[in-house]
Design a protein around this motif. Sequence first.
Motif, PDB file in Angstrom:
ATOM      1  N   ALA A   1     -22.051  65.024 -42.462  1.00  0.00           N
ATOM      2  CA  ALA A   1     -22.081  63.745 -40.915  1.00  0.00           C
ATOM      3  C   ALA A   1     -22.764  62.730 -41.153  1.00  0.00           C
ATOM      4  CB  ALA A   1     -22.464  65.642 -40.112  1.00  0.00           C
ATOM      5  N   PHE A   2     -24.749  62.752 -41.271  1.00  0.00           N
ATOM      6  CA  PHE A   2     -25.069  62.312 -41.385  1.00  0.00           C
ATOM      7  C   PHE A   2     -24.731  60.690 -41.731  1.00  0.00           C
ATOM      8  CE2 PHE A   2     -28.799  59.382 -42.986  1.00  0.00           C
ATOM      9  CZ  PHE A   2     -28.804  58.995 -41.350  1.00  0.00           C
ATOM     10  N   LEU A   3     -24.219  60.372 -42.846  1.00  0.00           N
ATOM     11  CA  LEU A   3     -23.470  59.972 -43.790  1.00  0.00           C
ATOM     12  C   LEU A   3     -22.504  59.317 -43.476  1.00  0.00           C
ATOM     13  CD1 LEU A   3     -24.338  61.536 -47.439  1.00  0.00           C
ATOM     14  CD2 LEU A   3     -25.432  59.104 -46.570  1.00  0.00           C
ATOM     15  N   LYS A   4     -21.579  60.343 -42.535  1.00  0.00           N
ATOM     16  CA  LYS A   4     -20.649  59.135 -42.508  1.00  0.00           C
ATOM     17  C   LYS A   4     -20.740  58.450 -40.914  1.00  0.00           C
ATOM     18  CE  LYS A   4     -16.974  62.802 -42.854  1.00  0.00           C
ATOM     19  NZ  LYS A   4     -16.558  64.055 -42.130  1.00  0.00           N
ATOM     20  N   THR A   5     -21.975  57.947 -40.546  1.00  0.00           N
ATOM     21  CA  THR A   5     -22.734  57.439 -38.964  1.00  0.00           C
ATOM     22  C   THR A   5     -23.550  56.381 -40.389  1.00  0.00           C
ATOM     23  OG1 THR A   5     -23.985  58.781 -38.981  1.00  0.00           O
ATOM     24  CG2 THR A   5     -22.505  59.125 -37.403  1.00  0.00           C
ATOM     25  N   ASN A   6     -23.765  56.927 -40.742  1.00  0.00           N
ATOM     26  CA  ASN A   6     -24.434  55.199 -42.269  1.00  0.00           C
ATOM     27  C   ASN A   6     -24.718  56.114 -43.260  1.00  0.00           C
ATOM     28  OD1 ASN A   6     -26.839  54.121 -42.611  1.00  0.00           O
ATOM     29  ND2 ASN A   6     -28.535  54.983 -41.757  1.00  0.00           N
ATOM     30  N   PRO A   7     -23.404  55.583 -43.590  1.00  0.00           N
ATOM     31  CA  PRO A   7     -23.028  55.469 -45.592  1.00  0.00           C
ATOM     32  C   PRO A   7     -24.052  55.134 -46.331  1.00  0.00           C
ATOM     33  CG  PRO A   7     -21.671  54.123 -44.321  1.00  0.00           C
ATOM     34  CD  PRO A   7     -22.384  53.844 -43.041  1.00  0.00           C
TER      35      PRO A   7
ATOM     36  N   THR B   1     -25.409  76.032 -40.637  1.00  0.00           N
ATOM     37  CA  THR B   1     -24.762  74.184 -39.916  1.00  0.00           C
ATOM     38  C   THR B   1     -24.009  74.158 -40.235  1.00  0.00           C
ATOM     39  OG1 THR B   1     -27.069  73.097 -39.897  1.00  0.00           O
ATOM     40  CG2 THR B   1     -24.323  71.521 -39.869  1.00  0.00           C
ATOM     41  N   VAL B   2     -22.321  73.313 -39.924  1.00  0.00           N
ATOM     42  CA  VAL B   2     -21.077  73.706 -39.335  1.00  0.00           C
ATOM     43  C   VAL B   2     -20.678  72.247 -38.796  1.00  0.00           C
ATOM     44  CG1 VAL B   2     -20.401  76.034 -39.489  1.00  0.00           C
ATOM     45  CG2 VAL B   2     -19.922  75.393 -37.743  1.00  0.00           C
ATOM     46  N   LEU B   3     -20.457  72.120 -38.804  1.00  0.00           N
ATOM     47  CA  LEU B   3     -19.111  70.042 -38.211  1.00  0.00           C
ATOM     48  C   LEU B   3     -17.949  70.958 -37.496  1.00  0.00           C
ATOM     49  CD1 LEU B   3     -19.115  68.116 -41.282  1.00  0.00           C
ATOM     50  CD2 LEU B   3     -21.273  68.729 -39.900  1.00  0.00           C
ATOM     51  N   ILE B   4     -18.344  70.945 -35.795  1.00  0.00           N
ATOM     52  CA  ILE B   4     -17.604  70.376 -35.055  1.00  0.00           C
ATOM     53  C   ILE B   4     -17.098  69.533 -34.196  1.00  0.00           C
ATOM     54  CG2 ILE B   4     -17.056  72.031 -32.403  1.00  0.00           C
ATOM     55  CD1 ILE B   4     -20.009  74.113 -33.690  1.00  0.00           C
ATOM     56  N   ASP B   5     -15.816  69.210 -34.785  1.00  0.00           N
ATOM     57  CA  ASP B   5     -15.463  67.774 -34.335  1.00  0.00           C
ATOM     58  C   ASP B   5     -16.012  66.828 -35.030  1.00  0.00           C
ATOM     59  OD1 ASP B   5     -13.552  68.789 -33.307  1.00  0.00           O
ATOM     60  OD2 ASP B   5     -14.291  69.057 -30.793  1.00  0.00           O
ATOM     61  N   GLY B   6     -16.699  67.551 -36.523  1.00  0.00           N
ATOM     62  CA  GLY B   6     -17.129  66.102 -36.437  1.00  0.00           C
ATOM     63  C   GLY B   6     -18.497  65.626 -36.849  1.00  0.00           C
ATOM     64  N   VAL B   7     -19.204  66.997 -35.931  1.00  0.00           N
ATOM     65  CA  VAL B   7     -20.620  67.194 -35.835  1.00  0.00           C
ATOM     66  C   VAL B   7     -21.127  68.168 -35.477  1.00  0.00           C
ATOM     67  CG1 VAL B   7     -22.178  66.800 -33.556  1.00  0.00           C
ATOM     68  CG2 VAL B   7     -20.161  65.334 -33.437  1.00  0.00           C
ATOM     69  N   PRO B   8     -22.381  67.981 -36.438  1.00  0.00           N
ATOM     70  CA  PRO B   8     -22.992  69.212 -37.406  1.00  0.00           C
ATOM     71  C   PRO B   8     -23.339  69.679 -35.931  1.00  0.00           C
ATOM     72  CG  PRO B   8     -24.657  67.269 -37.110  1.00  0.00           C
ATOM     73  CD  PRO B   8     -23.051  66.825 -36.673  1.00  0.00           C
ATOM     74  N   HIS B   9     -24.008  71.209 -36.142  1.00  0.00           N
ATOM     75  CA  HIS B   9     -24.592  72.675 -34.782  1.00  0.00           C
ATOM     76  C   HIS B   9     -24.904  73.228 -36.181  1.00  0.00           C
ATOM     77  CE1 HIS B   9     -21.941  70.978 -31.092  1.00  0.00           C
ATOM     78  NE2 HIS B   9     -21.236  70.127 -32.066  1.00  0.00           N
TER      79      HIS B   9
ATOM     80  N   LYS C   1     -12.094  72.008 -33.789  1.00  0.00           N
ATOM     81  CA  LYS C   1     -12.022  71.757 -35.668  1.00  0.00           C
ATOM     82  C   LYS C   1     -13.524  72.204 -36.460  1.00  0.00           C
ATOM     83  CE  LYS C   1      -8.162  68.174 -35.855  1.00  0.00           C
ATOM     84  NZ  LYS C   1      -7.336  66.977 -36.698  1.00  0.00           N
ATOM     85  N   VAL C   2     -13.252  73.105 -36.926  1.00  0.00           N
ATOM     86  CA  VAL C   2     -14.579  73.631 -37.389  1.00  0.00           C
ATOM     87  C   VAL C   2     -14.220  73.275 -39.095  1.00  0.00           C
ATOM     88  CG1 VAL C   2     -15.975  75.454 -37.790  1.00  0.00           C
ATOM     89  CG2 VAL C   2     -14.719  75.657 -35.601  1.00  0.00           C
ATOM     90  N   LEU C   3     -15.409  73.128 -39.331  1.00  0.00           N
ATOM     91  CA  LEU C   3     -15.546  72.980 -41.040  1.00  0.00           C
ATOM     92  C   LEU C   3     -16.534  73.290 -41.147  1.00  0.00           C
ATOM     93  CD1 LEU C   3     -14.677  71.487 -43.703  1.00  0.00           C
ATOM     94  CD2 LEU C   3     -15.775  69.498 -43.059  1.00  0.00           C
ATOM     95  N   THR C   4     -16.782  74.072 -42.626  1.00  0.00           N
ATOM     96  CA  THR C   4     -17.644  75.240 -42.962  1.00  0.00           C
ATOM     97  C   THR C   4     -17.698  73.925 -44.499  1.00  0.00           C
ATOM     98  OG1 THR C   4     -16.279  76.401 -44.517  1.00  0.00           O
ATOM     99  CG2 THR C   4     -17.057  77.161 -41.952  1.00  0.00           C
ATOM    100  N   ILE C   5     -18.474  74.555 -45.258  1.00  0.00           N
ATOM    101  CA  ILE C   5     -18.885  74.477 -46.957  1.00  0.00           C
ATOM    102  C   ILE C   5     -17.393  74.939 -47.669  1.00  0.00           C
ATOM    103  CG2 ILE C   5     -19.823  76.605 -47.409  1.00  0.00           C
ATOM    104  CD1 ILE C   5     -21.108  73.084 -48.845  1.00  0.00           C
TER     105      ILE C   5
END
Length: 214
Positions: free
Chosen positions: A167-173, A103-111, A125-129
């Motif tokens: 990613a999840f905690l950004k939508t539900n902190p 799992t990585v984040l692409i534009d803030g969404v997990p993929h 924008k790709v974000l890795t660990i």
Amino acid sequence: MSDIEDPKTIECPPNTLTRRDLIKRVIVGGVAVSSASYLFRASTLLRQSAPGTGERLLTINVNGQQRRADVMKQETLAWTLRHKLGLTGTKLGCDRAECGSCTVLIDGVPHYSCSVLTHTVRDRKVLTIEGLASSDGTLHPVQQGVIDEQGFQCAFCMPGFIMAAVAFLKTNPNPTRSELAQGLSGNLCRCQDYDKILTAMMRGAENMRGASRV
């Protein structure tokens, strides 16, 4: 005297091709044809997959940096990250979008990066660990939560869980334990250490809320 010979005196040449010889010829011929066909297909595949064939140089935004890599048309993002860019924190488990280790984040969404073609993330924008910690080395609150609670056993699946949790905690902190478990349901742990993982992620959520108040 008649010029016509007596049929009884005519000797027929012996049949030199036995049944066994015939079978041998069929087998050898079939193997030769099959081998030639295999070699032809193999050489074709080698030509198609040879370095530089069908590749193109792409620029990808990874962890806030513009990274360039030679990428095959069918190459997955997980493969590019690990083998072209050296970002081995992204793990390959099932390689078929089931376990979530990649799992990585692409534009803030997990993929699941094992199921994303690299050429599709251009201009994204790709974000890795590796990109979670601050430039001064300060760990992300979720990473710190894992350390505080020692939330994993073998930790192979840890990067995927952390990225999904961020990613999840950004939508539900401020989730309940049940909500967080549901939010991380796309990630699997071979060690089945889910209780400790959830405890660590809940600590990470607490750390994130504390950091936002600073």
